[in-house]
Design an enzyme around this catalytic site. Structure first.
Site, mmCIF file in Angstrom:
data_model
loop_
_atom_site.group_PDB
_atom_site.id
_atom_site.type_symbol
_atom_site.label_atom_id
_atom_site.label_comp_id
_atom_site.label_asym_id
_atom_site.label_seq_id
_atom_site.Cartn_x
_atom_site.Cartn_y
_atom_site.Cartn_z
ATOM 1 N N ASN A 120 4.655 -21.024 -1.394
ATOM 2 C CA ASN A 120 5.692 -21.938 -1.880
ATOM 3 C C ASN A 120 6.694 -22.221 -0.775
ATOM 4 O O ASN A 120 6.984 -21.385 0.075
ATOM 5 C CB ASN A 120 6.388 -21.345 -3.115
ATOM 6 N N SER A 134 14.700 -15.799 2.011
ATOM 7 C CA SER A 134 13.730 -16.844 1.719
ATOM 8 C C SER A 134 13.367 -17.569 3.009
ATOM 9 O O SER A 134 14.252 -17.912 3.802
ATOM 10 C CB SER A 134 14.290 -17.847 0.712
ATOM 11 N N PHE A 162 14.988 -23.451 -2.765
ATOM 12 C CA PHE A 162 16.147 -23.212 -3.647
ATOM 13 C C PHE A 162 16.452 -24.431 -4.522
ATOM 14 O O PHE A 162 17.617 -24.831 -4.673
ATOM 15 C CB PHE A 162 17.403 -22.848 -2.843
ATOM 16 N N LYS A 174 18.082 -8.542 -0.969
ATOM 17 C CA LYS A 174 16.649 -8.827 -0.938
ATOM 18 C C LYS A 174 16.247 -9.167 0.492
ATOM 19 O O LYS A 174 16.832 -10.059 1.114
ATOM 20 C CB LYS A 174 16.296 -9.994 -1.875
#
Length: 338
Positions: free
Chosen positions: A117, A181, A121, A216
């Site tokens: 992916n 991310s 966001f 994260k």
């Protein structure tokens, strides 16, 4: 199980984003329909779901959570809560609404039980999500995963995190800081010590109720950088780490590399990331001498995977890609075999 096996070919014949929308809106309609809603709820009433875990001062119904990215905008928290999850993490949310990267941006790799992916966001913004959470009926533990808008320069990124933190503060039980991310340009540069020190110091200054704040991280960090992040988290008394986000590596999938290169940029998740992600988990647990609580995410498709994550040092786990491939009874399958 049989119903999902029947529907799965239909859903997988659609584009991934459309299939997600169809499936989740269908679940939402079922949840709101008298009679059918009770049938869905019976899934989570199974005694196997009562496997409480106390962590961060919170009591989780069981150790299986839904990772961020699945319900970005907190639209489906109530129906998802009836599938047996011990907790749900919404987001990633940004201060302002943004459409994300151009489509197509989500790709299945069925042969590897994987996804790529580059969503970027995409979300409605933090305020609509906070309003939805204020109306939820479930008392399930909810985490808020927060990030920065794409247009926000890294020098001003902290303000985006603070805005999301304050707007969500009364609606979530814990926070996850997403600086890992691969789909927002420059975001992973924020995994460096100066920014994280400043951000966590300011967040804790505003954290009057002492809500847990987790970090994260990416699975692609070099060992010195990972060591530095672990040491920093211990120094700042960060509540815990989520290990890990998706990977930018392309040599983990078994399909032809030319095919995977055609897909282009994005984060790889699912079975191929299991070893990489678990390796990071083990390093965190060892270096921190198990003083840093860890939520494991990455490659969980069965009970053996959960056990492996727990043996490596995780206290809780999160699923995402496995849930997409295995369907609504996935959590029950995991918990029954633990």
């Amino acid at each position: 199980m049989g119903i999902y096996n029947f529907l799965k070919p239909l859903l997988f014949s659609m584009g991934p984003e459309k299939a997600h929308s169809v499936a989740m809106n269908g679940l939402k309609i079922m949840h709101a329909t008298p009679g059918i809603s009770g049938l869905i709820g019976s899934i989570s009433n199974d005694p196997c779901f009562d496997r409480p875990v106390e962590l961060f001062g919170l009591k989780f119904m069981n150790p299986i959570g839904l990772a961020a990215g699945f319900d970005k905008d907190a639209k489906y928290v109530d129906p998802l809560s009836e599938l047996g999850f011990g907790f749900i993490e919404i987001g990633t949310l940004t201060p302002k609404e943004q459409s994300g990267n151009p489509k197509p941006r989500l790709f299945r790799i069925p042969g590897d039980k994987a996804l790529i992916n580059r969503m970027g966001f995409n979300n409605d913004g933090v305020d609509p999500a906070a309003k939805r959470l204020a109306k939820r009926k479930t008392d399930l533990i909810i985490g808020g995963n927060i990030g920065k808008n794409k247009v926000t320069e890294n020098e001003k990124a902290m303000q985006d995190y603070l805005i999301c933190f304050e707007r969500l503060y009364s609606q979530v039980d814990y926070f996850t800081i997403n600086v890992s991310s691969p789909n927002t340009p420059g975001l992973r540069e924020l995994q460096e010590r100066p920014f994280l020190t400043q951000l966590f110091t300011e967040l804790e200054r505003r954290n009057e109720e002492r809500k847990p704040i987790l970090l994260k991280i990416a699975p692609d960090l070099e060992d010195p950088q990972l060591d530095d992040i672990i040491d920093l988290c211990l120094e700042l008394n960060v509540s815990g780490i989520i290990a890990t986000n998706t990977t930018i590596r392309r040599n983990l999938a078994s399909i032809d590399q030319k095919e995977i290169e055609k897909i282009g940029n994005g984060g790889l998740s699912g079975v191929p990331v299991m070893d990489l992600s678990t390796g990071v988990l083990e390093k965190i647990s060892k270096r921190s001498q198990e003083r840093l609580p860890i939520i494991a995410s990455g490659g969980i498709f069965g009970p053996d995977d959960v056990k492996r994550k727990m043996d490596a040092g995780a206290k809780l786990v999160q699923v995402y890609t496995g849930f997409i491939y295995e369907g609504p009874y996935f959590v029950k399958k995991l918990l029954k075999s633990l």
